[in-house]
Scaffold this active site. Structure first.
Site, mmCIF file in Angstrom:
data_model
loop_
_atom_site.group_PDB
_atom_site.id
_atom_site.type_symbol
_atom_site.label_atom_id
_atom_site.label_comp_id
_atom_site.label_asym_id
_atom_site.label_seq_id
_atom_site.Cartn_x
_atom_site.Cartn_y
_atom_site.Cartn_z
ATOM 1 N N GLY A 193 0.817 -1.228 0.000
ATOM 2 C CA GLY A 193 0.000 0.000 0.000
ATOM 3 C C GLY A 193 0.840 1.262 0.000
ATOM 4 N N ASP A 214 3.140 -0.846 -14.197
ATOM 5 C CA ASP A 214 3.723 -1.565 -13.067
ATOM 6 C C ASP A 214 4.136 -2.986 -13.445
ATOM 7 O OD1 ASP A 214 2.762 0.755 -11.993
ATOM 8 O OD2 ASP A 214 1.124 -0.177 -10.876
HETATM 9 C C1 GLA Z 1 -0.885 3.026 -10.500
HETATM 10 C C2 GLA Z 1 -1.306 2.178 -11.696
HETATM 11 C C3 GLA Z 1 -0.423 2.480 -12.905
HETATM 12 C C4 GLA Z 1 -0.376 3.985 -13.191
HETATM 13 C C5 GLA Z 1 -0.051 4.761 -11.919
HETATM 14 C C6 GLA Z 1 -0.132 6.259 -12.114
HETATM 15 O O1 GLA Z 1 0.385 2.651 -10.086
HETATM 16 O O2 GLA Z 1 -1.216 0.817 -11.366
HETATM 17 O O3 GLA Z 1 -0.878 1.755 -14.013
HETATM 18 O O4 GLA Z 1 -1.565 4.415 -13.766
HETATM 19 O O5 GLA Z 1 -0.906 4.400 -10.856
HETATM 20 O O6 GLA Z 1 0.855 6.698 -12.982
#
Ligand code: GLA
Length: 391
Positions: A124, A174
Site C-alpha cells: 500500500g 507496473d
Molecule cells: C498506479 C497504476 C499504474 C499507473 C499509476 C499512475 O500505479 O497501477 O498503471 O496508472 O498508478 O501513474
C-alpha cells in the site's frame, strides 16, 4: 530478506516432495521516475524496477490443486485451478488466482503447484507490491509448467488479471517494468504500442531515494477511476473538435490544448493539461538522461509534482510536505510524488554525497511536523523478474 537455502528449508518443511519440477523466482516492485497517470492515456512513462522484490518458490503437482504459503503473514490457502473465483477474505490470493485464470484463458495448460513467497516491498505504499506478486506468480507458473510466455505478453496478462479478477483498472506500467526492468536502466515505455527503450541511469554521482510517507493510499481506487473518466471526457471533447483520429489524450498537442482549453469544463481542462504536459516531460526527461543532464531531469520531476498536485489533484498534504522538505535540502535535483497518489511515496534524485544528510534531515523534519516516522529507501535501477539459481 532470507537467503534461498533457508527458504528451501521452509518449503521442504511445508510440503511433501512431489518429485516434479521445482524452481525459485523473483519479481521487483517499481518506482516511476516521471510519467504519472499517463499510461492509461496511451502515453509515456519512465519507471525503474527497484531492489525490493518478492521471491517465490514452487514445485509442480500432479493434480489441479494450488497451495500457497505467504511467509510474511504466515497464512496458507488452497484452491483448485478448476474453481478460480475472487475471494472476499485473504484477498491477496486474488492476485495469484487472477494470473492463473488469465494464463488458462490464453489456452495454456496448467498443473497445480505448491508455492511459498516472501516480500520486502512495503504494501500500500505505491511501490507496486501487487504487480510484483502477479508477475512472480506468472513467471513461477510459466516456468514450472514449461510454458513459453514472453515478458511483454506476461505483463499484459498480469495487467488483465488485475483488471478483470482483482477489479482494479490500472494501466500497464507496473507489471511491465516488473517483467522487463534492467539493471542501471530506466524503461521508456510507450503505453500505446507497448514498445520500450532502456535509457541509461547509472551515473555514480547521483542516487534515487524513495521516501515513504506511511500514508496508505486510501482514496486511490475511487479517485483513480474518476481521473480515468475525466480523461475520457477530455478525449471525447477533442475527438469532436479535431478533424483526425484521436484515441487518447496522447494524441493532443500542447498548442491544440491551448486553443481549446477555455471551452472545456475547468476541472477537465486541468486534468487534460496534466496528461498532455506530463507526456512532454517524459520525452524531455529521456533526452536529458541521454545527455547525462541530471539537473534538467530533476527540474522536470519538480514540474511533474506541481502538475500532479495542482492540475491532477492526486497528491496529499504529507506527499507535498515530503517534496517541500526535500527541495530545501542540499544536493537535491528533483522530488515528486510517485505512483497513483493519495499517499504512498515520493521519489527523489540527489547527489550521492548528500544522501546521509538528506536522510537525517527528512526523518527529523517530517516526524516533527506529522508525528510519523517516514521510511527512506535507496535504490538503483534493478533487474526485472527472473529465475533464481537453485543450489
Ligand atoms: C498506479 C497504476 C499504474 C499507473 C499509476 C499512475 O500505479 O497501477 O498503471 O496508472 O498508478 O501513474
Amino acid at each position: 530478506m532470507q537467503d534461498l537455502n533457508k527458504l528451501w528449508k521452509i518449503f521442504n518443511e511445508k510440503y511433501t516432495n512431489t518429485g516434479l519440477v521445482k524452481g525459485a523466482f523473483s519479481a521487483p516492485g517499481r518506482v516511476n521516475l516521471i510519467g504519472e497517470h499517463t499510461d492509461y492515456n496511451e502515453g509515456f512513462v519512465l519507471p525503474i524496477a527497484i531492489e525490493k522484490k518478492i521471491i517465490m518458490l514452487g514445485q509442480l503437482r500432479n493434480d489441479r490443486l494450488v497451495q500457497v504459503f505467504d511467509l510474511g503473514y504466515k497464512v496458507k490457502i488452497k484452491f483448485s485451478l478448476d474453481a478460480l473465483t475472487p475471494l472476499k477474505k485473504d484477498t491477496w490470493a486474488n492476485y495469484l488466482m487472477g494470473v492463473m485464470d488469465e494464463i488458462q484463458k490464453e489456452g495454456y495448460p496448467l498443473q497445480g503447484a505448491n508455492l511459498i513467497f516472501i516480500s520486502n516491498i512495503p504494501k500500500g505504499a505505491g511501490l507496486s507490491s501487487s504487480a510484483a506478486l502477479e508477475v512472480v506468480t506468472a513467471l513461477t507458473m510459466a516456468k514450472l509448467n514449461l510454458l513459453e510466455i514472453k515478458p511483454v505478453e506476461m505483463a499484459l496478462l498480469c495487467r488483465r488479471a488485475e483488471n478483470n479478477f482483482v477489479g482494479v483498472s490500472c494501466g500497464i506500467m507496473d507489471q511491465y517494468v516488473s517483467c522487463l526492468g534492467q539493471k542501471n536502466y530506466t524503461l521508456f515505455i510507450d503505453c500505446r504500442s507497448n514498445d520500450y527503450e532502456p535509457v541509461p541511469f547509472k551515473d555514480p554521482n547521483y542516487q534515487v531515494l524513495i521516501c515513504n510517507s506511511k500514508i496508505q493510499r486510501g482514496l486511490a481506487n475511487s479517485e483513480y477511476n474518476r481521473r480515468r473518466e475525466e480523461c475520457k471526457i477530455a478525449t471525447e471533447f477533442f475527438k469532436h473538435k479535431l478533424n483526425r483520429e484521436i484515441r487518447a489524450l496522447r494524441d493532443i498537442t500542447i498548442d491544440e490544448y491551448k486553443k481549446y482549453q477555455a471551452q472545456l469544463p475547468e476541472i477537465i481542462a486541468r486534468r487534460a493539461r496534466h496528461v498532455i504536459s506530463e507526456n512532454h516531460r517524459v520525452q524531455a526527461g529521456v533526452q536529458a538522461l541521454r545527455m547525462g543532464n541530471y539537473s534538467a531531469f530533476g527540474q522536470l520531476m519538480i514540474e511533474s509534482h506541481r502538475s500532479l498536485k495542482d492540475d491532477y489533484e492526486v497528491s496529499c498534504a504529507e506527499l507535498d510536505l515530503l517534496v517541500d522538505l526535500a527541495l530545501k535540502q542540499e544536493g537535491v535535483l528533483g522530488a515528486r510524488m510517485t505512483g497513483a497518489g493519495f499517499g504512498g511515496c515520493t521519489v527523489n534524485l540527489l547527489r550521492r554525497d548528500y544522501v546521509n544528510t538528506f536522510k537525517k534531515n527528512i526523518k527529523n523534519e517530517y516526524k516533527k511536523i506529522t508525528g510519523i516516522n517516514p521510511d527512506i529507501y535507496l535504490t538503483s535501477p534493478a533487474e526485472g523478474a527472473k529465475v533464481l539459481e537453485l543450489r
